[in-house]
Design an enzyme around this catalytic site. Structure first.
Site, PDB file in Angstrom:
ATOM      1  N   CYS A  24       6.979  -2.373  -4.732  1.00 32.18           N
ATOM      2  CA  CYS A  24       6.343  -1.079  -5.033  1.00 32.18           C
ATOM      3  C   CYS A  24       6.846  -0.486  -6.336  1.00 32.18           C
ATOM      4  CB  CYS A  24       6.528  -0.106  -3.871  1.00 32.18           C
ATOM      5  SG  CYS A  24       8.237   0.135  -3.397  1.00 32.18           S
TER       6      CYS A  24
ATOM      7  N   GLY B 279       2.677   1.425   2.534  1.00 31.26           N
ATOM      8  CA  GLY B 279       1.564   0.523   2.262  1.00 31.26           C
ATOM      9  C   GLY B 279       0.719   1.053   1.130  1.00 31.26           C
ATOM     10  N   SER B 280      -0.541   0.688   1.133  1.00 40.53           N
ATOM     11  CA  SER B 280      -1.403   1.039   0.000  1.00 40.53           C
ATOM     12  C   SER B 280      -1.833   2.509   0.048  1.00 40.53           C
ATOM     13  CB  SER B 280      -2.652   0.155   0.017  1.00 40.53           C
ATOM     14  OG  SER B 280      -3.397   0.431   1.180  1.00 40.53           O
TER      15      SER B 280
ATOM     16  N   GLU C  36      11.903   8.970   1.730  1.00 37.30           N
ATOM     17  CA  GLU C  36      12.747   8.209   2.633  1.00 37.30           C
ATOM     18  C   GLU C  36      14.128   8.132   1.997  1.00 37.30           C
ATOM     19  OE1 GLU C  36      10.126   4.602   3.401  1.00 37.30           O
ATOM     20  OE2 GLU C  36      10.561   5.312   5.443  1.00 37.30           O
TER      21      GLU C  36
ATOM     22  N   GLU D 114       4.825   6.333   1.970  1.00 40.29           N
ATOM     23  CA  GLU D 114       5.364   5.640   0.786  1.00 40.29           C
ATOM     24  C   GLU D 114       4.289   4.666   0.325  1.00 40.29           C
ATOM     25  OE1 GLU D 114       7.953   6.375  -0.798  1.00 40.29           O
ATOM     26  OE2 GLU D 114       9.250   7.420   0.620  1.00 40.29           O
TER      27      GLU D 114
ATOM     28  N   GLY E  28      -2.944   4.896   3.153  1.00 40.10           N
ATOM     29  CA  GLY E  28      -2.197   6.157   3.261  1.00 40.10           C
ATOM     30  C   GLY E  28      -3.130   7.354   3.366  1.00 40.10           C
TER      31      GLY E  28
ATOM     32  N   ASN F 129       5.394  -6.946   1.894  1.00 39.60           N
ATOM     33  CA  ASN F 129       6.213  -7.429   0.769  1.00 39.60           C
ATOM     34  C   ASN F 129       7.712  -7.483   1.081  1.00 39.60           C
ATOM     35  OD1 ASN F 129       6.179  -4.617   0.796  1.00 39.60           O
ATOM     36  ND2 ASN F 129       6.377  -4.447  -1.416  1.00 39.60           N
TER      37      ASN F 129
HETATM   38  P1  NAD Z   1      -1.941  -1.926   3.463  1.00 37.99           P
HETATM   39  O1  NAD Z   1      -2.139  -0.483   3.282  1.00 37.99           O
HETATM   40  O2  NAD Z   1      -3.108  -2.827   3.375  1.00 37.99           O
HETATM   41  O3  NAD Z   1      -1.291  -2.217   4.904  1.00 37.99           O
HETATM   42  C1  NAD Z   1      -0.067  -1.643   5.288  1.00 37.99           C
HETATM   43  C2  NAD Z   1      -0.027  -1.567   6.803  1.00 37.99           C
HETATM   44  O4  NAD Z   1      -1.002  -0.638   7.267  1.00 37.99           O
HETATM   45  C3  NAD Z   1      -0.330  -2.871   7.518  1.00 37.99           C
HETATM   46  O5  NAD Z   1       0.530  -2.975   8.629  1.00 37.99           O
HETATM   47  C4  NAD Z   1      -1.779  -2.682   7.933  1.00 37.99           C
HETATM   48  O6  NAD Z   1      -2.160  -3.498   9.029  1.00 37.99           O
HETATM   49  C5  NAD Z   1      -1.790  -1.222   8.300  1.00 37.99           C
HETATM   50  N1  NAD Z   1      -3.111  -0.583   8.289  1.00 37.99           N
HETATM   51  C6  NAD Z   1      -4.216  -0.925   7.593  1.00 37.99           C
HETATM   52  N2  NAD Z   1      -5.207  -0.031   7.826  1.00 37.99           N
HETATM   53  C7  NAD Z   1      -4.712   0.907   8.676  1.00 37.99           C
HETATM   54  C8  NAD Z   1      -5.234   2.115   9.256  1.00 37.99           C
HETATM   55  N3  NAD Z   1      -6.476   2.531   9.006  1.00 37.99           N
HETATM   56  N4  NAD Z   1      -4.425   2.831  10.038  1.00 37.99           N
HETATM   57  C9  NAD Z   1      -3.159   2.457  10.267  1.00 37.99           C
HETATM   58  N5  NAD Z   1      -2.608   1.322   9.763  1.00 37.99           N
HETATM   59  C10 NAD Z   1      -3.380   0.563   8.969  1.00 37.99           C
HETATM   60  O7  NAD Z   1      -0.808  -2.351   2.422  1.00 37.99           O
HETATM   61  P2  NAD Z   1      -0.240  -3.824   2.122  1.00 37.99           P
HETATM   62  O8  NAD Z   1      -1.267  -4.578   1.343  1.00 37.99           O
HETATM   63  O9  NAD Z   1       0.310  -4.421   3.366  1.00 37.99           O
HETATM   64  O10 NAD Z   1       1.020  -3.495   1.187  1.00 37.99           O
HETATM   65  C11 NAD Z   1       0.938  -3.399  -0.188  1.00 37.99           C
HETATM   66  C12 NAD Z   1       0.965  -1.959  -0.621  1.00 37.99           C
HETATM   67  O11 NAD Z   1       2.134  -1.314  -0.123  1.00 37.99           O
HETATM   68  C13 NAD Z   1       1.053  -1.804  -2.130  1.00 37.99           C
HETATM   69  O12 NAD Z   1       0.181  -0.777  -2.571  1.00 37.99           O
HETATM   70  C14 NAD Z   1       2.492  -1.376  -2.363  1.00 37.99           C
HETATM   71  O13 NAD Z   1       2.716  -0.667  -3.544  1.00 37.99           O
HETATM   72  C15 NAD Z   1       2.744  -0.549  -1.150  1.00 37.99           C
HETATM   73  N6  NAD Z   1       4.193  -0.406  -0.932  1.00 37.99           N
HETATM   74  C16 NAD Z   1       4.785   0.812  -1.153  1.00 37.99           C
HETATM   75  C17 NAD Z   1       6.161   0.969  -0.992  1.00 37.99           C
HETATM   76  C18 NAD Z   1       6.839   2.294  -1.206  1.00 37.99           C
HETATM   77  O14 NAD Z   1       7.957   2.473  -0.720  1.00 37.99           O
HETATM   78  N7  NAD Z   1       6.244   3.247  -1.885  1.00 37.99           N
HETATM   79  C19 NAD Z   1       6.927  -0.127  -0.606  1.00 37.99           C
HETATM   80  C20 NAD Z   1       6.303  -1.347  -0.409  1.00 37.99           C
HETATM   81  C21 NAD Z   1       4.924  -1.480  -0.564  1.00 37.99           C
END
Ligand code: NAD
Length: 467
Positions: A274, A218-219, A447, A240, A223, A144
């Site tokens: 997020c 990420g998600s 962070e 995060e 996480g 995002n």
């Molecule tokens: P995602 O978890 O699908 O992917 C994030 C990253 O993790 C990608 O680079 C992906 O390839 C990698 N990944 C996937 N599986 C993995 C594994 N098993 N081990 C290691 N890496 C792996 O998330 P997304 O769909 O790219 O992003 C959207 C999510 O991110 C939403 O839930 C959003 O709220 C969250 N987000 C949080 C913040 C914050 O600061 N809290 C900021 C931005 C986005």
């Protein structure tokens, strides 16, 4: 078709496997990105390990100078990085430029931070607390805000004396690959490396024995997988994760004054943010006025290709993301919610979904309970503010929240929100010097700011007996 290369050990890595990269504004594949092999992940970690000792030994002043050079180099490349970002992510070009500019500033702001040695001694002993780097940091980012979310990790990790392997999202790899190429021109080889690819590449990276610390955005689902992998090696990752931020609008909130701010707090980046406002609880006395005001903004906003200067909201990043938002809206309507505006895909190529407002969705509907991460906002009425706060706190997330009304009363109510940041009369504002993190399934660790920098260090005590 162009392929941007990975940088490993200061060199362009061979392209062995590739992934298609789509422009979400027309759903056409316009480029390919490399997909790292397991051997390339291995090479990236090895390069980061090899560079670590010398980088850490440089001292913080020399690393500060490098960070300033990173900021300047990125600033010079703003146009190219921003154009790629818009093409692969969809956001308006002006917003992509702003993201790159903020990232350049983030490097120089981080260079201004310190990791002072603390004197804990007494008459008997000279005791000092040093903040030492971990070694190799894996930085894993979502799609995002791929540039700023990467820089929020790289800059403090590097300042603290770590070297880094970055793994961007497979949806938006190109801008991160280009940024890394630019930064590597001013960094010693191996200090920063990038491997592209999907989840399995990330998994190989976080499970690699040569990685000492993982910083992930990420998600929540990913996480949790990363936390489990880290626990097996007793590592503490910085996570995060997702959010489902609530905004509570009080009966004394000046609707006409706040509506535009509230609208953008929910719809910025087409809701793919997020800390976007993801649900609103409005006191029944202001509920209809608020719905009307937000409807008016939603119907006036210009949705289109991010390359068009008139565009204010771009498409969703992928068909999957758009279909998820559509499914949550349909579910809310099936459960008694009313579509005030929007509620459908736009009839054009690309992953567009109309800015949507849903009134009166059931409190337990998926649109209210889950993270929609898109341009669909549920607004629910309440009579008793304690009930509204309880509902705001009722999801598994705890990233941010806000209360809107006269500042004194809103501040009192905000004290009851169970989340990492509680805003009053604003929402989602993040600053370099202010720590940011989530409760519960929104994350672990923080962070930004001094606390965020410390996440890339481990304490090391030296204890000298005086006699
Ligand atoms: P995602 O978890 O699908 O992917 C994030 C990253 O993790 C990608 O680079 C992906 O390839 C990698 N990944 C996937 N599986 C993995 C594994 N098993 N081990 C290691 N890496 C792996 O998330 P997304 O769909 O790219 O992003 C959207 C999510 O991110 C939403 O839930 C959003 O709220 C969250 N987000 C949080 C913040 C914050 O600061 N809290 C900021 C931005 C986005």
């Amino acid at each position: 078709m162009e392929t941007t290369q990975m940088t490993i050990g200061g060199r362009k890595a061979a392209v062995i496997d590739t992934l298609p990269v789509e422009n979400p504004a027309d759903a056409e594949v316009f480029a390919t990105a490399p997909a790292a092999t397991a051997e390339q992940v291995e090479a990236a970690v090895a390069a980061a390990r090899a560079a670590h000792r010398r980088w850490a030994a440089l001292g913080i002043d020399a690393r500060r100078a490098h960070l300033r050079k990173c900021g300047a180099a990125l600033s010079t490349a703003t146009d190219e990085v921003a154009a790629l970002l818009t093409r692969e992510q969809g956001k308006p070009l002006a917003k992509a430029r702003a993201e790159v500019e903020l990232s350049a500033t983030w490097f120089s702001d981080t260079a201004g931070q310190d990791l002072a040695v603390e004197d804990l001694g007494d008459a008997d002993a000279d005791i000092r607390l040093h903040h030492k780097p971990f070694g190799v940091v894996a930085a894993i980012t979502p799609w995002n805000y791929p540039i700023i979310l990467a820089v929020c990790k790289l800059a403090p990790a590097l300042l603290a004396g770590n070297t880094v392997v970055l793994k961007p999202s497979p949806e938006t790899p190109l801008s991160s690959l280009l940024m890394t190429e630019v930064l590597c021109e001013v960094l010693p080889p191996g200090v920063l490396n990038v491997v592209a690819g999907a989840g399995p590449v990330g998994r190989v990276l976080v499970e690699h024995a040569g990685v000492d610390k993982v910083s992930f955005t990420g998600s929540a689902q990913t996480g949790l997988a990363i936390a489990a992998a880290a626990a097996r090696r007793l590592q503490r990752p910085t996570l995060e994760l997702g959010g489902n931020d609530a905004a509570v609008v009080l009966s004394d909130a000046p609707i006409a004054q706040i509506a535009e701010r509230l609208f953008w707090a929910a719809f910025e980046n087409s809701g793919q943010y997020c800390t976007a406002v993801k649900r609103i609880y409005a006191h029944r006395t202001v509920y209809s006025d608020l719905i009307e005001a937000l409807r008016s903004h939603a119907e006036q906003v210009v949705v289109g290709d991010g390359m068009d200067p008139a565009t204010q909201l771009g498409p969703l990043v992928s068909a999957r993301q758009r279909d998820r938002v559509a499914a949550l809206v349909e579910d809310a309507v099936a459960g008694g919610g009313r579509i005030v505006t929007g509620g459908s895909r736009l009839d054009r190529p690309g992953h567009f979904y109309a800015p949507t407002i849903v009134a009166g969705a059931a409190a337990d509907s998926r649109l209210v309970q889950e993270e929609q991460f898109g341009p669909a906002l549920p607004i629910l009425p309440y009579d008793d503010v304690e009930v509204a706060v309880a509902q705001a706190n009722s999801t598994s997330f705890g990233l941010g929240g806000s209360v809107w009304g006269t500042p004194e009363r809103a501040t009192e109510v905000a004290a009851e929100l169970d989340c990492g940041t509680a805003w009053i009369n604003t929402h989602g504002e993040l600053r370099h010097g202010v720590p940011f993190g989530g409760y519960r399934y929104s994350g672990a660790g923080v962070e930004y700011g001094a606390l965020g920098l410390l996440e890339y260090t481990r304490p090391r005590v030296t204890h000298v007996r005086r006699s």
